[in-house]
Design an enzyme around this catalytic site. Sequence first.
Site, PDB file in Angstrom:
ATOM      1  N   SER A   5       0.835  -1.213   0.000  1.00 37.00           N
ATOM      2  CA  SER A   5       0.000   0.000   0.000  1.00 37.00           C
ATOM      3  C   SER A   5       0.861   1.251   0.000  1.00 37.00           C
ATOM      4  CB  SER A   5      -0.885  -0.012   1.243  1.00 37.00           C
ATOM      5  OG  SER A   5      -1.398   1.281   1.485  1.00 37.00           O
TER       6      SER A   5
ATOM      7  N   ASP B 181       0.343   3.833   1.512  1.00 32.81           N
ATOM      8  CA  ASP B 181       0.339   4.413   2.859  1.00 32.81           C
ATOM      9  C   ASP B 181       1.264   3.664   3.832  1.00 32.81           C
ATOM     10  OD1 ASP B 181      -1.497   6.471   2.332  1.00 32.81           O
ATOM     11  OD2 ASP B 181      -3.163   5.059   2.500  1.00 32.81           O
TER      12      ASP B 181
ATOM     13  N   HIS C 292      -6.622   2.346   8.118  1.00 36.15           N
ATOM     14  CA  HIS C 292      -6.873   3.665   7.524  1.00 36.15           C
ATOM     15  C   HIS C 292      -7.998   3.530   6.517  1.00 36.15           C
ATOM     16  CE1 HIS C 292      -6.538   7.446   5.548  1.00 36.15           C
ATOM     17  NE2 HIS C 292      -6.020   6.952   4.440  1.00 36.15           N
TER      18      HIS C 292
ATOM     19  N   HIS D 206     -11.277   6.046   4.281  1.00 34.24           N
ATOM     20  CA  HIS D 206     -11.869   7.353   4.008  1.00 34.24           C
ATOM     21  C   HIS D 206     -13.364   7.268   4.313  1.00 34.24           C
ATOM     22  CE1 HIS D 206      -8.466   8.834   1.087  1.00 34.24           C
ATOM     23  NE2 HIS D 206      -7.997   8.433   2.259  1.00 34.24           N
TER      24      HIS D 206
ATOM     25  N   ASP E 223     -16.778   4.339  25.323  1.00 34.18           N
ATOM     26  CA  ASP E 223     -16.458   2.908  25.392  1.00 34.18           C
ATOM     27  C   ASP E 223     -15.169   2.581  24.648  1.00 34.18           C
ATOM     28  OD1 ASP E 223     -18.537   2.002  26.969  1.00 34.18           O
ATOM     29  OD2 ASP E 223     -19.854   1.538  25.285  1.00 34.18           O
TER      30      ASP E 223
ATOM     31  N   HIS F 206      -7.767  14.951   5.187  1.00 31.87           N
ATOM     32  CA  HIS F 206      -7.517  13.634   4.607  1.00 31.87           C
ATOM     33  C   HIS F 206      -8.535  12.623   5.142  1.00 31.87           C
ATOM     34  CE1 HIS F 206      -4.246  10.334   3.753  1.00 31.87           C
ATOM     35  NE2 HIS F 206      -5.454   9.947   3.407  1.00 31.87           N
TER      36      HIS F 206
ATOM     37  N   TYR G 126     -16.629  -5.456  31.496  1.00 32.03           N
ATOM     38  CA  TYR G 126     -17.606  -5.558  30.416  1.00 32.03           C
ATOM     39  C   TYR G 126     -17.368  -6.865  29.646  1.00 32.03           C
ATOM     40  CZ  TYR G 126     -20.049  -4.467  26.059  1.00 32.03           C
ATOM     41  OH  TYR G 126     -20.861  -4.509  24.983  1.00 32.03           O
TER      42      TYR G 126
END
Length: 234
Positions: free
Chosen positions: A77, A79, A98, A100, A123, A172, A230
């Site tokens: 990738s 990124d 990541h 969008h 939470d 972004h 929890y």
Amino acid sequence: MADGYRELRGAVFAANLEVVGAGLVVLTFGNASACDRGAGVAAIKPSGVSYAELRPEDIVVLDLASGETIAGDRRPSSDTPTHLELYRRFSTIGGIVHTHSASATAWAQARRPIPCLGTTHADHFRGEIPVTRALTAAEIAGDYERHTGDAIAETIGDGDPLEVPAALVASHGPFAWGASVEEAVTNAVALEAVAAMATETFSLDPEAASADPVLIDRHFARKHGPGAYYGQPR
Ligand SMILES: [Zn+2]
């Protein structure tokens, strides 16, 4: 797939499909990665491969320190340097997602931190989801993806990255993380949900206030940390 990274690749493959299944991916804008600190490697989605044709063996395995590809025929990738920068700087981060996703990206584009308005948010995130500073022109022109990681790291600062396991990159979109890639996926899904709820809350009441810090801490602590109660015991 007879390689030493079968489990790691399988987890990253599954996480990438989960992110799509959760509706967080627009076109191919999304990537999930995991790091194996014992092996000194990170694994990430290949660049530009459609989710429909993605296979576990397409997941690229890289050396955490050098960023060199260790296993996989695909290009990682674009990124990847952002992910590697976060793994290198924060030893408790084991997975990163990541996307969008629309609501969280809207807040990133408005460059507004998402305040903790209620318990859904608390939470998963102990306080507001911060926005990074804008990158400088030199940072954008240079090693852009690594500088994106620098900006996120600056935003986390000396804080515990697992207390607020997400940030909005200005203009972004969102990055979420966790101790594992599975946790990072959960946090990315939670982030999109709380971003949508915050937008709706402010449309009903532009002056809506953050939740009481006592309530935020109580909700965060009952799911995380030594006193967590929890869910079912592990
Ligand atoms: Zn992006």
